[in-house]
Design an enzyme around this catalytic site. Structure first.
Site, PDB file in Angstrom:
ATOM      1  CE  LYS A 285      -4.093  -2.116   1.908  1.00 34.37           C
ATOM      2  NZ  LYS A 285      -3.616  -3.511   1.976  1.00 34.37           N
TER       3      LYS A 285
HETATM    4  O1  6AU Z   1      -9.692 -12.212   4.063  1.00 33.99           O
HETATM    5  P1  6AU Z   1      -8.692 -11.695   5.059  1.00 33.99           P
HETATM    6  O2  6AU Z   1      -9.300 -10.860   6.136  1.00 33.99           O
HETATM    7  O3  6AU Z   1      -7.834 -12.776   5.616  1.00 33.99           O
HETATM    8  O4  6AU Z   1      -7.670 -10.791   4.227  1.00 33.99           O
HETATM    9  C1  6AU Z   1      -8.051  -9.608   3.566  1.00 33.99           C
HETATM   10  C2  6AU Z   1      -6.892  -9.052   2.773  1.00 33.99           C
HETATM   11  C3  6AU Z   1      -5.681  -8.681   3.605  1.00 33.99           C
HETATM   12  C4  6AU Z   1      -5.738  -7.166   3.734  1.00 33.99           C
HETATM   13  O5  6AU Z   1      -4.434  -6.613   3.743  1.00 33.99           O
HETATM   14  C5  6AU Z   1      -6.512  -6.741   2.491  1.00 33.99           C
HETATM   15  O6  6AU Z   1      -7.310  -7.856   2.130  1.00 33.99           O
HETATM   16  N1  6AU Z   1      -7.399  -5.576   2.680  1.00 33.99           N
HETATM   17  C6  6AU Z   1      -7.326  -4.454   1.829  1.00 33.99           C
HETATM   18  C7  6AU Z   1      -6.626  -4.445   0.575  1.00 33.99           C
HETATM   19  C8  6AU Z   1      -6.686  -5.545  -0.337  1.00 33.99           C
HETATM   20  O7  6AU Z   1      -6.099  -3.440   0.171  1.00 33.99           O
HETATM   21  C9  6AU Z   1      -8.027  -3.307   2.145  1.00 33.99           C
HETATM   22  C10 6AU Z   1      -8.937  -3.310   3.197  1.00 33.99           C
HETATM   23  O8  6AU Z   1      -9.635  -2.331   3.441  1.00 33.99           O
HETATM   24  N2  6AU Z   1      -9.088  -4.448   3.924  1.00 33.99           N
HETATM   25  C11 6AU Z   1      -8.347  -5.564   3.685  1.00 33.99           C
HETATM   26  O9  6AU Z   1      -8.560  -6.566   4.382  1.00 33.99           O
HETATM   27  O10 6AU Z   1      -4.516  -9.058   2.884  1.00 33.99           O
END
Ligand code: 6AU
Length: 454
Positions: A285
């Site tokens: 990010k």
């Molecule tokens: O399904 P999870 O909760 O195990 O993982 C969610 C993934 C993690 C976070 O770093 C990412 O999504 N993420 C992001 C991203 C993709 O930018 C933004 C956000 O608001 N929430 C989030 O969980 O790798």
């Protein structure tokens, strides 16, 4: 004070001007209205409040509000005159979903009449109404002092709102012409200008090549599942990829969490991507000044730009971060974090809007937005504001809604996709399953079905 006197007073204090003015949008307008100073003239303020009170006194509402800043003091006077409760919305909203954005006392379901000074397109009115509706206040009617819009009434009606105005642009122009304060040519110019505004805005046709690439890959693989492979050793990483790589359209990495990262990692990853036919999104990010992110993207141990086509971009440092990251490099684009899934995050609606504005100006560098929401409706409204053809990438998705101990919030696969998510980003929902392969298949099938039904 009569309406005519009021208009003449506005002209006298320079609140309505005719000439040639460059608007924020770059358009040249033959008139310019700015009613902000009106509150400093007690007679004018009193006059407009009387006129508004007279206009609305028989309408059906329980509470009154004014849109800050200009209309709030006016609404305050009107509310007092009509003996009605006043409420108002914080100008700087709290992060979405946290509530308590309305100040003042009201009952859930209260009908609120909204006062504003001007209407130009109606879009900010609709945003205001949606803000109130989220807080349990019902908005039906807007009353503006001056309607300078080309088709504001129609735009609001489409969303189910009524627009009432004290004075129209035509009335102002006619009155001032009758008084010899503006010329016939000016009147014609005004008419031509408003007619040109009424023409429907050309819809953005441009599709970012990396947006298109993702959409094509989704169709080819019949999958809108993005796996977030958040594990910390290469062995776990590639063992899991062996099991789930075929199910996904895109792999999302956090390369900096791999303990035993070495020079073999990237070549192996690229070989998997080719064989299993998925795109690569490194979820680094970026959030610093342009010069720094430029290096973070290209240099260091990971040299992300060499192997990831998609990365995530925070807009907190301003839109020039996009230039820093992507200028001069083909084949890369960002997903801008317009909303986050974590509880208590600080991205509020104003911030989200700024993300959209930045993307609108730099479509060649933005493939989509990362976003989240607390209901199908909420996500729909969010996505409706995307400036172009960007995709919505949604993390915080699981089979069941819920949360984790560190602030992550989950909605269901169907909520996400029905609301407008083009891809769902899933990590632990799949990684922690007893059988990740079967689980990935299940997520893929459910998400794809919801996508096709949308
Ligand atoms: O399904 P999870 O909760 O195990 O993982 C969610 C993934 C993690 C976070 O770093 C990412 O999504 N993420 C992001 C991203 C993709 O930018 C933004 C956000 O608001 N929430 C989030 O969980 O790798």
């Amino acid at each position: 004070m009569t309406k005519e006197q009021f208009v003449l007073e506005l002209e006298k204090i320079g609140a309505i001007k005719f000439g040639s003015f460059t608007l924020k949008s770059g358009l040249i307008s033959p008139f310019y209205f700015d009613l902000r100073d009106m509150i400093s003239y007690p007679e004018i303020l009193e006059g407009v409040s009387d006129l508004l009170a007279e206009k609305i006194k028989n309408m059906d509402f329980n509470v009154i509000t004014g849109i800050p800043y200009t209309a709030l003091p006016i609404a305050t006077l009107v509310a007092a005159k009509l003996d009605k409760p006043l409420i108002y919305m914080r100008k700087e909203e709290k992060a979405y979903g946290t509530g308590n954005n309305v100040i003042g006392k009201f009952e859930k379901g209260a009908k609120c009449l909204v006062i504003d000074d001007l209407i130009t397109t109606g879009s900010s009115k609709i945003e205001t109404a949606e803000g109130y509706e989220k807080e349990g206040v019902v908005v039906k009617d807007f009353v503006v002092v001056i309607d300078r819009s080309a088709n504001g009434t129609e735009e609001l009606a489409k969303q189910g709102y009524n627009l009432h105005s004290l004075i129209s642009l035509d009335e102002i122009v006619n009155l001032l012409q009758n008084k010899g304060l503006i010329s016939a040519e000016k009147v014609k110019e005004v008419e031509e200008f408003t007619a040109s505004l009424a023409k429907p805005e050309k819809k953005e046709k441009y599709v970012n090549p990396l947006t298109q690439k993702l959409l094509d890959k989704m169709q080819e693989k019949k999958s809108n599942l993005v796996l977030s492979l958040d594990v910390t050793t290469q062995k776990e990483f590639f063992d899991l990829l062996d099991k789930v790589g075929e199910e996904i359209v895109m792999l999302k990495t956090h390369v900096d969490i791999i303990d035993d990262y070495d020079e073999n990692f990237v070549p192996k990853l690229l070989e998997y991507a080719k064989r299993q036919n998925f795109l690569i999104f490194e979820d680094r990010k970026f959030a610093d000044i342009g010069n720094t992110v430029r290096h973070q993207f290209r240099n260091g141990i990971y040299k992300i730009a060499d192997w990831a086509e998609y990365v995530t971009v925070h807009m907190v440092a301003g839109e020039l971060i996009l230039k820093g990251l992507f200028e001069g490099s083909e084949g890369h684009a960002g997903f801008v974090l317009a909303r986050m899934s974590s509880k208590g995050n600080l991205l509020n609606e104003t911030y989200t809007r700024k993300c959209f504005e930045a993307a609108k100006k730099n479509p060649q560098w933005v493939a989509g937005f990362i976003g989240h929401g607390n209901s199908v409706e909420d996500i729909r409204r969010f996505k409706a504001k995307f400036p172009g053809s960007e995709v919505l990438m949604m993390p915080g998705v699981k089979k069941e809604a819920g949360s984790d101990a560190m602030g992550q919030q989950y909605i269901t696969i169907e909520q996400a996709v029905e609301g407008g998510a083009d891809c769902i980003i899933v990590g632990r929902g799949i990684l922690q399953a007893d059988d990740p392969q079967a689980e990935a298949r299940l997520y893929r099938e459910r998400a794809w079905k919801a996508y096709e039904n949308r």
